[in-house]
Design a protein around this motif. Structure first.
Motif, PDB file in Angstrom:
ATOM      1  N   MET A  38      21.491  42.358  39.896  1.00  6.69           N
ATOM      2  CA  MET A  38      22.543  43.397  40.307  1.00  6.69           C
ATOM      3  C   MET A  38      22.219  44.471  41.649  1.00  6.69           C
ATOM      4  N   PRO A  39      21.180  44.975  41.592  1.00  7.76           N
ATOM      5  CA  PRO A  39      20.876  45.831  42.550  1.00  7.76           C
ATOM      6  C   PRO A  39      20.840  45.314  44.023  1.00  7.76           C
ATOM      7  N   ILE A  40      20.346  44.051  44.150  1.00  3.83           N
ATOM      8  CA  ILE A  40      20.122  43.354  45.140  1.00  3.83           C
ATOM      9  C   ILE A  40      21.683  42.826  45.686  1.00  3.83           C
ATOM     10  N   ILE A  41      22.069  42.365  44.705  1.00  5.05           N
ATOM     11  CA  ILE A  41      23.726  42.209  45.164  1.00  5.05           C
ATOM     12  C   ILE A  41      24.366  43.240  45.519  1.00  5.05           C
ATOM     13  N   ARG A  42      24.460  44.458  45.097  1.00  7.56           N
ATOM     14  CA  ARG A  42      25.070  45.394  45.359  1.00  7.56           C
ATOM     15  C   ARG A  42      24.600  45.786  46.694  1.00  7.56           C
ATOM     16  N   ARG A  43      23.563  45.858  47.106  1.00  2.69           N
ATOM     17  CA  ARG A  43      22.853  46.192  48.268  1.00  2.69           C
ATOM     18  C   ARG A  43      23.377  44.853  49.560  1.00  2.69           C
ATOM     19  N   CYS A  44      23.569  43.961  49.307  1.00  2.00           N
ATOM     20  CA  CYS A  44      24.257  42.844  50.088  1.00  2.00           C
ATOM     21  C   CYS A  44      25.555  43.122  50.208  1.00  2.00           C
ATOM     22  N   GLU A  45      26.193  43.799  49.447  1.00  2.00           N
ATOM     23  CA  GLU A  45      27.583  44.072  49.556  1.00  2.00           C
ATOM     24  C   GLU A  45      27.784  45.071  50.764  1.00  2.00           C
ATOM     25  N   GLN A  46      26.770  45.962  50.491  1.00  6.94           N
ATOM     26  CA  GLN A  46      26.777  47.184  51.497  1.00  6.94           C
ATOM     27  C   GLN A  46      26.617  46.644  53.080  1.00  6.94           C
ATOM     28  N   LEU A  47      25.595  45.815  53.098  1.00 13.20           N
ATOM     29  CA  LEU A  47      25.142  45.179  54.530  1.00 13.20           C
ATOM     30  C   LEU A  47      26.256  44.251  55.076  1.00 13.20           C
ATOM     31  N   GLY A  48      26.963  43.505  54.323  1.00 17.69           N
ATOM     32  CA  GLY A  48      28.092  42.273  54.623  1.00 17.69           C
ATOM     33  C   GLY A  48      29.616  42.852  54.475  1.00 17.69           C
ATOM     34  N   SER A  49      30.229  42.024  54.637  1.00 16.85           N
ATOM     35  CA  SER A  49      31.983  42.629  54.594  1.00 16.85           C
ATOM     36  C   SER A  49      32.585  41.684  53.484  1.00 16.85           C
ATOM     37  N   GLN A  50      31.792  40.911  52.760  1.00 15.64           N
ATOM     38  CA  GLN A  50      32.479  40.219  51.551  1.00 15.64           C
ATOM     39  C   GLN A  50      32.102  40.889  50.145  1.00 15.64           C
ATOM     40  N   LYS A  51      32.823  40.788  49.089  1.00 15.51           N
ATOM     41  CA  LYS A  51      32.607  41.442  47.784  1.00 15.51           C
ATOM     42  C   LYS A  51      31.995  40.250  47.018  1.00 15.51           C
ATOM     43  N   TYR A  52      31.101  40.560  45.983  1.00 18.09           N
ATOM     44  CA  TYR A  52      30.726  39.744  44.829  1.00 18.09           C
ATOM     45  C   TYR A  52      31.710  39.118  43.895  1.00 18.09           C
ATOM     46  N   GLU A  53      32.428  38.329  44.617  1.00 20.06           N
ATOM     47  CA  GLU A  53      33.539  37.671  43.962  1.00 20.06           C
ATOM     48  C   GLU A  53      33.911  36.619  44.296  1.00 20.06           C
ATOM     49  N   GLY A  54      34.683  35.549  43.744  1.00 18.99           N
ATOM     50  CA  GLY A  54      35.149  34.324  44.118  1.00 18.99           C
ATOM     51  C   GLY A  54      33.952  33.256  44.584  1.00 18.99           C
ATOM     52  N   GLU A  55      34.298  32.642  45.645  1.00 19.16           N
ATOM     53  CA  GLU A  55      33.626  31.587  46.136  1.00 19.16           C
ATOM     54  C   GLU A  55      32.324  32.446  46.823  1.00 19.16           C
ATOM     55  N   PHE A  56      32.360  33.510  47.068  1.00 23.03           N
ATOM     56  CA  PHE A  56      31.264  34.238  47.842  1.00 23.03           C
ATOM     57  C   PHE A  56      30.149  34.491  46.708  1.00 23.03           C
ATOM     58  N   GLN A  57      30.497  34.506  45.593  1.00 25.02           N
ATOM     59  CA  GLN A  57      29.348  34.727  44.500  1.00 25.02           C
ATOM     60  C   GLN A  57      28.208  33.929  44.588  1.00 25.02           C
ATOM     61  N   VAL A  58      28.184  32.844  44.934  1.00 28.77           N
ATOM     62  CA  VAL A  58      27.014  31.605  45.271  1.00 28.77           C
ATOM     63  C   VAL A  58      26.132  32.349  46.248  1.00 28.77           C
TER      64      VAL A  58
END
Length: 885
Positions: free
Chosen positions: A254-274
C-alpha cells in the motif's frame, strides 16, 4: 484473530522455530550461486538443495528461514488476481533427516492456532492431503482438526523430476461468503476451482521417496534420510492477518500504491487498480533483483527484469504518471523492507541509477516500436497477431499500443493469434522450469559415514594417515583420518598427488568434500591393494598446489579491483581456480571498456609488487561483517569463519593461499566476455611465464595474427612494395592481446587497400591494350566476332573487358574464355543490332558450358557461365564459330 504487520509475521515465524531447535539461516540471494539449473531462486528450498539430496550435511538438521523468491511464469496474471506476484517471500522450516510428519504437523498446529503466535480461528482452516497418505490424515485428527476440515486431493504430491519427492499437505484459510459469490462453499476446494475464498497459506512436503524416471510412483524407494520441506507465503499471511481484500492492500504494497496516486492523476479504484498492482509488484521485483546483482539485458534474467520494468512504465502512463517515475518509488520499497533487509539501504543509489537508465531506454524503444509498426503497415497494410507478438517479445513494445496503432489505421489484429504465440512462450517457460528444478539423488553410503577426518593441508603438503573408509563404487575412493589434500570448494579445484605405503601405490586424481565434511580422495591404482585401517603417506603435488594458491590469491585481488573500478555492486557469481588459470564470473550492468580492463590489471599488479602479507585468521561471522569483510551472498557460513586478509582485500574463504602477494609475480587478463543476463566471465593467468600463457590462452588469435601478417607480406612482394610491417611488441598484459587484435584489423585493412590497388592496376593494364585486339576480329556470317582467351582471377574484370570491347568496336559479338587453374569462365556480349539479327548470347554460352561440363546462360545481349577446363581454347573457338554460322 490477531492483527500483525509483515515484519511481525516474519519474526513470529522465526521465533517459533528457533524455540523448536531450528537454526535461523539468512535467506539466499535471488541469483543462484553456482547453480546453472535455476534462473532465479524461486522457492525457500532452492538454496538448500544440497542438504536435501545429501551432498552436504548441515551442522543443525533443523533450519528455518525467510527466503526471497522470484517466479515469472505467470507474469500476465499479476495484478488481475488477489495473490499472484513475481517477487514474494517464503517462510520456511526444514528438517534434514531429523523430525518428520508427526512433529511437522504438531509444529504447524501450534504455530497457527496458539495465541502466543498467529492465533488463527481453527474453524477457518481447511487442510488437504494426498488420498493415500492416511498417516497425515490421522495426525491432523490427533492434534485437533475436525474430519470435515480435512479434504483428500490427488494433486497433493510434490515431485519435480528425479530425486526426493513425497506427499504434501496444504493449509487453506476460509475468508468467508463475501469471497464466494456463487455460494459453492467447500466444493471450491474439493474440485480445485480457482477462487478467492479459500487461500492457501502453507504447504508441508513429506520428502520420503526417491523419484526415478520410468518407475511407477507406488514403486518409489524410501529415502534413507527423510526430510521436511515447507513453504508459507508471507504476502498471503499478511492478507489474512491484516484482513485485507487482496495481498495488495497490506503494508507490503500500500505505501507504494499511495505514492503512485500522488505521482499520477488516477486513484486506486475501479479498473485502475490493476495498473497500481502491477507497478507495485514489478518494482519490488526489480529493486530486490538489482540489489542482489542482476541487471537489465536482452536475455535470461535480465530480459525478465526488462519486461517487468516496461510493463510498469506502461501502466504508469495508464494512471496518468508523466515522465520517468519508477526510480522515485525505490525509496518507498526500501523503507517498507529495510528493517528485515538492511542491505537495501546501501544499494539505493545504485538501484535508482539502473532503473533510470533502463526507463530512458524504453522511451527510445517506444519510438523504435512505432517506426517498426509503420514499416510493417507500409509493407503489407496489415499487422498480424504474430507481428504483434514479435514486437511485444523482441522489442518490448506493449500489445495495447499495437492495438491503438491498428485502430488508428482502421485495421484489425488477430488477438487469438497473438495469444497463441504468447502461450507457446509460456509453455516453453513452464517446461524449462519443470526440467531444471529437480535435485540429485541421495547417496546413503556417503550420508551415513560420519567418522571425522582432519584437514592439515594449510600447514603441510605431506602427512601420515590411516585409511578409515574405502568406497569402491565407480573406482577407488578413500577417506583417511587426516589429509593434506584440499577438497574442491569455493571454486578452488581439489588437490592431486600420491597415496602410498610399502604395499600400495596410487595417484590421487581428485579430492571432493563428502556430505559430513570429510575429504574423499579419488585414487587411480598404480600397484598393490589398499585396505581399511592401513597406514599410508599422503603427498600433495607441490607444483600444482603452489600454482593453484597463486591463482587463488590473485583472484581475491582481482575481485577487489573489479569492485574498485566497476563499482561495489560487483559480486562473484561463480569461479574456477586451478594451477593453470583463473576463471571468474561476476555481475555488472554495462559494457566493460578496454581502459577499465587495463586499470583492473594494473591495480592487481601494483598490489603484487607491494609485497603485501597474506594473513589467515579465524573470527566470528558477526565480527567479520562488522569489519566489512567480503562474503559470498549465497554461501552458508557457520558462526566461526576464516578470513583471508591481504590488506587491500579481505574475504571469507576456506581456500589455500600464498604467504605474500610477491609470490604471484605477475598478473594478466587473457579474456573477458559477456555470458548474458548481466554476467561477465573474466579469465586471467599469473606467474613469470605470462607471455607463453597468454599465447596459449589465445592460440587462435595468435594463428590469425600470423596468417594475416604473412598474407600482407606476400601482397607487398607481389605489388613490389617495400613498406615496413609493424610488429606487435610482447608485453605481459591484456594489452598484448588487444595489440594482436588491433594488428590483425590493421593488416586486414592494409590487405584490402593493396588488393584494390592491384586490381586497379590490372584493370588499367587490361583495358589499355584493347585497341590491339582489332587484328583478332573475324567475320562470321557477316558479323564481327572476337573470341579471346583471358587469365584473370577477378571475374568482374572479365566482364568489364567484355563491356569495353563492345563499346570500342560497336557492332560486334564478344566471347571471352577466362582460364583460371582448372576452371573456365565465359562471358558473351553483343549489341542490340546483332540481337535483332538472331544472335543470342544466352543460348551460345549455354551450349559452350554444357560442352565444358558446366552450366549457365543469360539474356540475348549478355550471358555468362562456368565450366571445367576439359577442352582446348581452339575447340571452344571452333564450336562458337559453328553456332554463329
Amino acid at each position: 484473530m490477531k492483527k500483525m504487520s509483515s515484519n511481525e509475521i516474519r519474526n513470529t515465524w522465526l521465533r517459533f522455530f528457533k524455540n523448536k531447535g531450528h537454526s535461523v539461516e539468512e535467506g539466499a540471494s535471488l541469483i543462484p550461486n553456482n547453480d546453472p539449473t535455476l534462473l532465479w531462486v524461486n522457492a525457500g528450498v532452492a538454496a538448500l538443495k544440497k542438504y536435501f539430496d545429501g551432498t552436504i550435511i548441515p551442522k543443525n538438521p533443523r533450519i528455518c528461514n525467510v527466503q526471497k523468491a522470484i517466479r515469472t511464469n505467470d507474469i500476465e496474471n499479476v495484478g488481475h488476481t488477489a495473490r499472484h506476484h513475481t517477487f514474494f517471500e517464503m517462510l520456511g522450516n526444514f528438517s534434514i533427516g531429523d523430525y518428520f510428519r508427526n512433529e511437522a504437523i504438531s509444529f504447524a498446529y501450534e504455530l497457527l492456532f496458539s495465541e502466543e503466535y498467529f492465533g488463527l480461528d481453527k474453524d477457518k482452516l481447511y487442510i488437504t492431503y494426498h488420498p493415500t497418505d492416511k498417516a497425515t490424515y490421522n495426525k491432523w485428527l490427533e492434534v485437533g482438526v475436525q474430519a470435515d476440515h480435512l479434504i483428500p486431493c490427488e494433486g497433493n504430491f510434490w515431485e519435480i523430476g528425479e530425486g526426493p519427492c513425497g506427499p504434501d499437505t496444504e493449509m487453506f484459510y476460509d475468508r468467508g461468503e463475501k469471497y464466494d459469490p456463487n455460494h459453492l462453499g467447500i466444493k471450491l476446494m474439493e474440485e480445485e476451482i480457482e477462487n478467492d475464498r479459500y487461500i492457501e497459506i502453507w504447504n508441508i512436503v513429506f520428502s520420503q521417496f526417491n523419484s526415478k524416471p520410468g518407475v511407477a510412483r507406488e514403486d518409489y524407494l524410501e529415502l534413507p534420510h527423510k526430510n521436511i520441506d515447507t513453504g508459507a507465503g508471507l504476502e498471503r499471511f499478511a492478507c489474512i492477518l491484516q484482513d485485507a481484500p487482496t495481498n495488495y492492500e497490506t503494508d507490503l504494497f500500500m505505501p507504494i500504491i499511495r505514492r503512485c496516486e500522488q505521482l499520477g492523476s488516477q486513484k486506486y479504484e475501479g479498473e485502475f487498480q490493476v495498473s497500481f498492482k502491477i507497478i507495485a509488484d514489478h518494482l519490488r521485483t526489480c529493486t530486490f533483483a538489482l540489489a542482489d546483482g542482476a541487471s537489465f539485458s536482452n536475455e535470461g534474467r535480465g530480459y525478465v527484469l526488462r519486461r517487468l520494468l516496461r510493463r510498469g512504465v506502461r501502466h504508469g502512463k495508464k494512471i496518468g504518471i508523466k515522465g520517468e517515475f519508477l526510480a522515485k518509488l525505490v525509496d518507498v520499497v526500501i523503507d517498507i523492507m529495510k528493517d528485515f533487509y538492511p542491505y537495501l539501504v546501501t544499494k539505493s543509489d545504485y538501484i535508482k541509477e539502473l532503473i533510470t537508465i533502463e526507463e530512458r531506454k524504453f522511451m527510445q524503444t517506444l519510438e523504435g516500436g512505432e517506426k517498426k509498426l509503420d514499416d510493417l503497415y507500409n509493407k503489407k497494410h496489415a499487422i498480424s497477431g504474430e507481428d504483434a507478438f514479435l514486437l511485444y517479445d523482441t522489442y518490448g513494445f506493449p500489445f495495447e499500443l499495437t492495438l491503438e496503432y491498428a485502430n488508428e489505421k482502421g485495421i484489425e489484429i488477430n488477438h487469438d493469434e497473438f495469444l497463441n504465440a504468447l502461450n507457446r512462450q509460456k509453455e516453453l517457460a513452464r517446461g524449462n522450469r519443470q526440467k531444471v528444478a529437480s535435485m540429485g539423488s541421495q547417496n546413503a553410503n556417503y550420508m551415513e559415514f560420519k567418522k571425522t577426518s582432519k584437514f592439515v593441508g594449510y600447514d603441510t603438503l605431506i602427512c601420515k594417515g590411516k585409511v578409515i573408509k574405502i568406497f569402491d563404487e565407480d573406482g577407488l575412493k578413500v577417506v583417511c583420518d587426516q589429509t593434506p589434500f584440499y577438497a574442491e570448494m569455493g571454486g578452488q579445484m581439489g588437490d592431486v598427488g600420491k597415496i602410498f605405503n610399502d604395499y600400495f601405490k596410487g595417484n590421487v586424481v581428485d579430492t571432493q568434500t563428502m556430505p559430513n565434511g570429510q575429504h574423499l580422495h579419488y585414487v587411480e591404482i598404480v600397484e598393490g591393494s589398499l585396505n581399511e585401517a592401513d597406514e599410508v603417506i599422503l603427498q600433495v603435488n607441490e607444483e600444482i598446489r603452489k600454482a593453484t594458491q597463486v591463482n587463488h590469491s590473485a583472484t581475491h585481488l582481482m575481485h577487489k579491483a573489479l569492485k574498485e573500478v566497476l563499482g561495489n555492486h560487483v559480486n562473484q557469481q561463480g569461479s574456477m581456480v586451478n594451477s593453470h588459470n583463473i576463471r571468474f564470473d561476476f555481475n555488472h550492468f554495462q559494457n566493460i571498456t578496454k581502459d577499465e580492463i587495463l586499470k583492473i590489471e594494473q591495480i592487481v599488479n601494483e598490489k603484487i609488487q607491494k609485497q603485501l602479507p597474506v594473513i589467515t585468521r579465524l573470527t566470528s561471522l558477526k565480527q567479520a561483517k562488522e569489519e566489512g569483510v567480503t562474503a559470498l551472498f549465497n554461501e552458508k557460513y557457520g558462526n566461526e569463519v576464516r578470513v583471508v586478509d591481504m590488506e587491500y582485500s579481505k574475504e571469507l574463504c576456506g581456500g589455500c593461499h600464498v604467504k605474500n602477494t610477491k609470490e604471484i609475480q605477475h598478473f594478466a587478463i587473457t579474456s573477458i566476455e559477456s555470458k548474458g543476463s548481466g554476467i561477465y566471465r573474466i579469465e586471467a593467468v599469473t606467474g613469470n611465464d605470462l607471455i607463453e600463457k597468454i599465447k596459449n590462452s589465445a592460440s587462435a588469435l595468435m594463428e590469425e595474427y600470423k596468417q594475416s601478417k604473412e598474407k600482407l607480406e606476400n601482397m607487398f612482394k607481389k605489388a613490389n612494395l617495400s613498406e615496413k610491417i609493424d610488429e606487435v611488441v610482447e608485453i605481459p598484459s591484456y594489452e598484448l592481446l588487444l595489440r594482436y587484435r588491433q594488428a590483425i584489423e590493421g593488416y586486414k585493412e592494409k590487405c584490402k587497400e593493396i588488393d584494390k590497388k592491384l586490381k586497379d592496376n590490372k584493370e588499367k593494364e587490361a583495358l589499355s591494350n584493347l585497341s590491339m585486339e582489332e587484328k583478332n576480329i573475324k567475320i562470321i556470317n557477316g558479323k564481327k566476332v572476337l573470341i579471346k582467351q583471358t587469365n584473370y582471377t577477378d571475374m568482374n574484370l572479365v566482364k568489364v573487358i567484355a563491356d569495353n570491347l563492345v563499346n570500342l568496336y560497336k557492332d560486334i559479338f564478344v566471347m571471352l574464355v577466362n582460364v583460371e587453374d582448372e576452371k573456365l569462365f565465359f562471358v558473351a556480349k553483343t549489341t542490340p543490332e546483332y540481337v535483332k539479327e538472331g544472335v543470342h548470347c544466352g543460348k551460345i554460352v549455354k551450349e559452350i558450358a554444357i560442352m565444358c561440363l558446366g552450366n549457365g546462360g543469360g539474356r540475348p545481349d549478355m550471358a555468362q557461365a562456368g565450366g571445367k577446363n576439359v577442352k582446348t581454347f581452339e575447340e571452344i573457338s571452333k564450336k562458337i564459330e559453328e553456332l554463329l554460322s
